[in-house]
Motif scaffolding. Sequence first.
Motif, short mmCIF file in Angstrom:
data_model
loop_
_atom_site.label_atom_id
_atom_site.label_comp_id
_atom_site.label_asym_id
_atom_site.label_seq_id
_atom_site.Cartn_x
_atom_site.Cartn_y
_atom_site.Cartn_z
N GLU A 2 -1.06 -11.46 57.71
CA GLU A 2 -0.18 -10.38 58.14
C GLU A 2 0.37 -9.64 56.93
N ASN A 4 3.06 -7.98 54.91
CA ASN A 4 4.51 -8.16 54.92
C ASN A 4 5.23 -7.07 54.13
N TYR A 5 4.65 -5.88 54.11
CA TYR A 5 5.26 -4.76 53.40
C TYR A 5 4.69 -3.46 53.96
N THR A 51 9.99 -4.25 53.06
CA THR A 51 9.63 -5.28 54.03
C THR A 51 9.49 -4.59 55.39
#
Length: 140
Positions: A2, A4-5, A51
């Motif tokens: 995944e 994450n940013y 994020t």
Amino acid sequence: MEQNYFISKDKSLLKLEKIQQFIANSYWGNGRTLDEVKLTIENSYCFGIYTPENEQIGFARVVTDYIYFGYFMDVIILDKFQGKGYGKILVKAMLEDTTIKKLKTLALKTKDAHLLYERFGFNKIGDSPLWMSVDKQILD
């Protein structure tokens, strides 16, 4: 895995106080005020990395004429996110940006991140311990 940013050029997402605090405590921006940071952002092509919850991870800006030259400045990853590869992700995204890709010459100054930039094709300029560039312009 995944992601994450996310990376955005939307200046309204930038957390100016966090950026200013980091830069004001750096070797290159020692003492830079919030008003000065705001003005540099207003006059630059900016990138933020966040994020998924919109927390600022890092920031960078490019001073450019949008045709020939771009100067990478204030490339930062906030302390709690350092050492996780976000600097590489941010620089790669900058270099893949359509506006930046068109530029003939990119330059920057760094005291301690030469290895990061070398992996993206930046080379030291002359005998300078600070200046680096990528020059795509062919000179006859």
